[in-house]
Enzyme design. Structure first.
Site, PDB file in Angstrom:
ATOM      1  N   THR A   1      -1.563   3.763   4.134  1.00 47.42           N
ATOM      2  CA  THR A   1      -0.781   5.015   4.165  1.00 47.42           C
ATOM      3  C   THR A   1       0.120   4.884   5.490  1.00 47.42           C
ATOM      4  O   THR A   1      -0.279   4.613   6.508  1.00 47.42           O
ATOM      5  CB  THR A   1      -1.515   6.051   4.319  1.00 47.42           C
TER       6      THR A   1
ATOM      7  N   GLY B   1      -9.400   7.523   1.931  1.00 43.62           N
ATOM      8  CA  GLY B   1      -9.115   9.067   1.743  1.00 43.62           C
ATOM      9  C   GLY B   1     -10.320   9.976   1.365  1.00 43.62           C
ATOM     10  O   GLY B   1     -10.055  11.316   1.843  1.00 43.62           O
TER      11      GLY B   1
ATOM     12  N   ARG C   1      -7.442   8.526  -9.740  1.00 43.91           N
ATOM     13  CA  ARG C   1      -8.094   8.665  -8.294  1.00 43.91           C
ATOM     14  C   ARG C   1      -6.750   9.072  -7.834  1.00 43.91           C
ATOM     15  O   ARG C   1      -5.823   8.470  -7.644  1.00 43.91           O
ATOM     16  CB  ARG C   1      -8.712   7.535  -7.752  1.00 43.91           C
ATOM     17  N   VAL C   2      -7.086  10.062  -6.765  1.00 43.61           N
ATOM     18  CA  VAL C   2      -6.051  10.889  -5.849  1.00 43.61           C
ATOM     19  C   VAL C   2      -6.584  10.504  -4.276  1.00 43.61           C
ATOM     20  O   VAL C   2      -7.993  10.993  -4.186  1.00 43.61           O
ATOM     21  CB  VAL C   2      -5.618  12.094  -6.092  1.00 43.61           C
ATOM     22  N   GLY C   3      -6.115  10.230  -3.280  1.00 46.64           N
ATOM     23  CA  GLY C   3      -6.696  10.085  -2.184  1.00 46.64           C
ATOM     24  C   GLY C   3      -6.159  11.309  -1.211  1.00 46.64           C
ATOM     25  O   GLY C   3      -5.898  12.632  -1.868  1.00 46.64           O
ATOM     26  N   ASP C   4      -6.309  11.240   0.014  1.00 45.07           N
ATOM     27  CA  ASP C   4      -5.970  12.176   1.040  1.00 45.07           C
ATOM     28  C   ASP C   4      -4.607  12.629   1.155  1.00 45.07           C
ATOM     29  O   ASP C   4      -4.201  13.614   1.407  1.00 45.07           O
ATOM     30  CB  ASP C   4      -6.553  11.631   2.337  1.00 45.07           C
TER      31      ASP C   4
ATOM     32  N   SER D   1       0.833  -0.978   0.100  1.00 45.79           N
ATOM     33  CA  SER D   1      -0.031   0.081  -0.080  1.00 45.79           C
ATOM     34  C   SER D   1       0.729   1.182   0.073  1.00 45.79           C
ATOM     35  O   SER D   1       0.298   2.286   0.212  1.00 45.79           O
ATOM     36  CB  SER D   1      -0.936   0.060   1.165  1.00 45.79           C
TER      37      SER D   1
ATOM     38  N   THR E   1      -4.795   7.905   7.790  1.00 49.62           N
ATOM     39  CA  THR E   1      -4.860   6.787   7.121  1.00 49.62           C
ATOM     40  C   THR E   1      -6.351   6.152   6.758  1.00 49.62           C
ATOM     41  O   THR E   1      -7.324   6.434   7.712  1.00 49.62           O
ATOM     42  CB  THR E   1      -3.804   5.554   7.816  1.00 49.62           C
ATOM     43  N   GLY E   2      -6.560   5.211   5.860  1.00 49.19           N
ATOM     44  CA  GLY E   2      -7.787   4.892   5.801  1.00 49.19           C
ATOM     45  C   GLY E   2      -8.362   5.329   4.401  1.00 49.19           C
ATOM     46  O   GLY E   2      -7.588   5.760   3.341  1.00 49.19           O
TER      47      GLY E   2
ATOM     48  N   THR F   1       1.659   7.055  -0.149  1.00 47.21           N
ATOM     49  CA  THR F   1       0.974   6.012  -0.242  1.00 47.21           C
ATOM     50  C   THR F   1       0.826   5.391  -1.759  1.00 47.21           C
ATOM     51  O   THR F   1       1.164   6.334  -2.520  1.00 47.21           O
ATOM     52  CB  THR F   1      -0.576   6.171   0.451  1.00 47.21           C
TER      53      THR F   1
HETATM   54  N1  GLY Z   1      -5.374   7.020   2.765  1.00 41.14           N
HETATM   55  C1  GLY Z   1      -4.949   6.822   1.418  1.00 41.14           C
HETATM   56  C2  GLY Z   1      -5.689   6.736   0.337  1.00 41.14           C
HETATM   57  O1  GLY Z   1      -6.881   6.926   0.602  1.00 41.14           O
HETATM   58  O2  GLY Z   1      -5.461   6.751  -0.777  1.00 41.14           O
END
Ligand code: GLY
Length: 351
Positions: A206, A260, A234-237, A85, A257-258, A224
């Site tokens: 993450t 995003g 797609r882009v996360g947090d 991850s 984490t988790g 991450t």
């Molecule tokens: N927390 C990582 C993501 O959602 O990409």
């Protein structure tokens, strides 16, 4: 089962009783409190944060700078091929591309980030170059890669045979649910930890890291490969300043984490830091941020994981998660291999 009773039970437990779900090496003592002046500490998400913290400590211990420590620290999981991850060896998107997100921030509001970066082993170092060598904060995709190459970073294939095999396995069903479940589908099958991927153990999402150095300077990093099998683009947090990471030298830092999407919706790490500014402890601030997600997304929250980790400028540490099983690693002069279980909203594991 994540029912109302278990929610209430976990809520009533409040700050008094950590949910001791993690069966590995636990921190033998109270939750880390304030540091004495001139001492350092580094914390990071999940049990794989131990090795990352130790790399950071090699810089912090002898009196080095927090910003250097967090960059060096998170490079460890970025290079760990068993970690699916983060970085090289991360699971690809639904089209087979490993795309990386990372951010870094110091106590003075300087920050840099990259999103959807491909073929570069250490996105955190590219993020630092964005911070230090461009007038911008965030570079994405082809532009981020172009910048990395111009800065001398070498391109390489990040899709390992193991990750490619897992992707081919996923393609057999190609079951895809945006924003949830790839984070927690195996929750409860690996010691109660959110594995972050369908069909495998030992993957924890993450890494977010926060450090304070002997001069009292704070810094943070977050990196991450994002959700396994995510949509292309797609882009996360993690690369979003204020979502996956936020640091303010007057207050402290937070990282997440988790899933995003839920963190972005609530500007999660910024919220945690602002709550600490208003006087909340790191633990209380993380809890309030998690409860805000749960309140707005009551049903969805039962099947997703989000965890926050925070450290204030005194070095006090706190964490909170939606689901049981979130852990965080703490490293200071006293001990370099501590792992603590976070409290959670739901006391029962998702299964
Ligand atoms: N927390 C990582 C993501 O959602 O990409």
């Amino acid at each position: 089962m994540t029912d109302r009773r278990s929610f209430l039970k976990a809520s009533l437990l409040g700050a008094a009783a950590p949910v001791l779900a993690w069966s590995g090496k636990l921190f033998a003592g109270p939750v880390p409190g304030a540091l004495s002046t001139g001492t350092a500490r580094v914390v990071s998400t999940w049990d794989f944060g131990v090795a990352a913290n130790q790399a950071a400590w090699a810089i912090l211990g002898p009196g080095g700078r927090a910003l250097d420590a967090v960059e060096k620290g998170v490079q460890v999981p970025e290079s760990d091929l068993k970690n699916h991850s983060v970085g090289k060896g991360g699971y690809p998107d639904r089209d087979g591309h490993v795309t990386l997100d990372a951010s870094i921030m110091d106590a003075d509001g300087n920050c840099g980030a990259v999103a959807a970066l491909e073929n570069i082993e250490h996105p955190i170092s590219v993020a630092r170059r964005v911070m230090e060598r461009t007038p911008h904060v965030l570079l994405v995709g082809a532009g981020a890669l172009q910048f990395a190459i111009a800065q001398g970073f070498k391109q390489q294939n990040l899709l390992t045979p193991e990750a490619e095999a897992a992707w081919h396995e996923w393609l057999k069903t190609a079951h895809y649910q945006p924003s949830i479940n790839s984070e927690v589908r195996d929750y409860g099958k690996s010691g109660g930890q959110a594995t972050g991927m369908p069909g495998g153990a030992g993957n924890h999402d993450t890494i977010g890291m926060l450090a304070i150095d002997a001069q009292g300077r704070l810094a943070g990093a977050c990196t991450t490969s994002g959700m396994a099998w995510k949509m292309r683009g797609r882009v996360g947090d993690s690369p979003i300043i204020g979502a996956g990471l936020y640091v303010d030298g007057e207050v402290g830092g937070a990282t997440s984490t988790g899933v995003g999407e839920e963190v972005i919706r609530n500007a999660g790490s910024f919220l945690v830091v602002e709550l600490m500014r208003q006087g909340r402890s790191p633990h209380e601030a993380c809890k309030e941020a998690v409860l805000r997600i749960v309140k707005r997304r009551r049903e969805a929250s039962k099947t997703i994981q989000v965890g926050f980790l925070a450290m204030n400028r005194a070095g006090e540490v706190g964490a909170y998660a939606i689901q049981r099983g979130f852990t965080y690693a703490v490293c200071d002069a006293r001990r370099q291999d501590a792992v603590l279980p976070s409290e959670s909203v739901y006391a029962t594991s998702y299964s």
